[in-house]
Write an enzyme that holds these catalytic residues in place. Structure first.
Site, short mmCIF file in Angstrom:
data_model
loop_
_atom_site.label_atom_id
_atom_site.label_comp_id
_atom_site.label_asym_id
_atom_site.label_seq_id
_atom_site.Cartn_x
_atom_site.Cartn_y
_atom_site.Cartn_z
N SER A 142 0.83 -1.21 0.00
CA SER A 142 0.00 0.00 0.00
C SER A 142 0.86 1.26 0.00
O SER A 142 1.97 1.26 0.55
CB SER A 142 -0.91 0.00 1.24
N TYR A 167 -2.36 -0.33 9.99
CA TYR A 167 -2.54 -0.90 8.65
C TYR A 167 -1.25 -0.78 7.84
O TYR A 167 -0.78 -1.76 7.24
CB TYR A 167 -3.69 -0.19 7.93
#
Length: 352
Positions: A142, A167
């Protein structure tokens, strides 16, 4: 080629599965269909793949009614025993791991879900690849890994040791874990840092869907950091095209790696990291204007401060993608939003 795609009830996974099936690959899809967001959207995506909701049961393989080379299984990545049985039975040529607990903000209140899915689950994927001799693994990372970085565009050679959400930490951990398995066991691993993916069948917890839903229902949209944000919005078809190229070209050890001055995106092991972004950041207010224009309706805006765990801007350097694959995402925002709103109207049967 027989390919395992984890996360096929998800946004990117469902698009990738269709792309590979339509070019003739054999695809086994896996998803646990969790309720992080509306499961009806997930079942609808699976339905596009010929997987009927009423046939789905845990650890049961279902043959698609639409694609003769597609099977689906509902399974948790944390379920090591049944995951290993799947690998042993199917003998995959390649694995693309897109399954994960998504969302930056959700990680602030539900950290355990990220450790179980993104760390334990990813370890099980690596162990299954090692145990059953699968040498071609690609996986979702990501743009969130860039964290506190201010230097833009973000480069895969940048230091990413300062994440600002759990995350992001789990995604960086995946990259480190993958490198270890590439080094120790010769598994070709490629991590893909996605930049703000949008388009038809998109996630309802992301800005395009949140904003569109609010505008059509005459609710105010929440504009964080008082609108002073930008994102490298990347259309789903561009993302999928990049993944397909990566699957077809497993990572190789690099002769350019210098252990005295290590480049973090390559290695002496068969390991690679790529950014996949549009290489053209869009200001948040311009993005909202594009949505308003396509919907034909102005948004009521609620300006708010920056949220914890969020970043002000993202901007992808994609030079490695161009150099290695002669490929660069290029769908314009106008075109991408047009396709997204068209799908939104049809799926939700709304007259905007």
């Amino acid at each position: 080629m027989k390919i395992l795609i984890t996360g096929t009830a998800g946004f990117i996974g469902s698009h990738l599965a269709i792309k590979l099936l339509e070019r003739g690959d054999e695809v086994v899809g896996l998803d646990n269909i969790n309720d992080y967001y509306d499961v009806n959207l997930k079942y609808a995506r699976l339905n596009e793949l010929g997987i009927k909701k009423e046939e789905i049961d845990y650890n049961k393989q279902i043959i698609s009614s639409k694609y003769k080379k597609h099977k689906f299984i509902k399974l948790n990545l944390e379920d090591k025993e049944n995951l290993f049985k799947l690998f042993e039975t199917e003998k995959f040529d390649a694995v693309c791991n897109l399954a994960a607990q998504a969302g930056v903000r959700y990680s602030l209140t539900n950290p355990d879900a990220y450790i179980q899915s993104n760390i334990v689950g990813f370890l099980n994927i690596l162990e299954a690849c090692r145990t059953f001799n699968v040498k071609n693994l690609s996986y979702a990372s990501s743009s969130s890994v860039y964290g506190l970085n201010k230097s833009q565009p973000f480069k895969t050679t940048d230091n990413v040791s300062h994440p600002i959400s759990l995350y992001a930490s789990t995604k960086k951990s995946n990259e480190l874990m993958a490198h270890t398995y590439s080094h120790l066991f010769g598994i070709s691993t490629t991590g893909l840092r996605f930049f703000t993916v949008y388009g038809p069948w998109g996630r309802p917890d992301m800005a395009p869907m949140l904003f569109t839903d609010a505008i059509t229902k005459n609710r105010p949209i929440k504009v964080f950091n008082h609108g002073n944000m930008s994102r490298d919005f990347t259309y789903i078809d561009d993302i999928v095209e990049g993944i397909v190229k990566v699957i077809a070209n497993p990572a190789k050890a690099s002769e350019k790696f210098d252990a005295n001055n290590p480049n973090t995106s390559i290695s002496t092991a068969p390991y690679r990291i790529y950014n996949i972004g549009n290489n053209s950041p869009i200001k948040l207010m311009d993005f909202i204007s594009t949505l308003e224009k396509e919907i034909g309706k102005d948004a009521t805006k609620e300006f708010l401060p920056m949220q914890d765990g969020d970043v002000e801007s993202t901007y992808a350097d994609v030079n490695e993608l161009i150099e290695d694959f002669n490929y660069k995402p290029n769908t314009t925002l106008d075109k991408g939003i047009k396709e997204f709103i068209k799908w939104y109207k049809e799926f939700y049967k709304k007259e905007i």
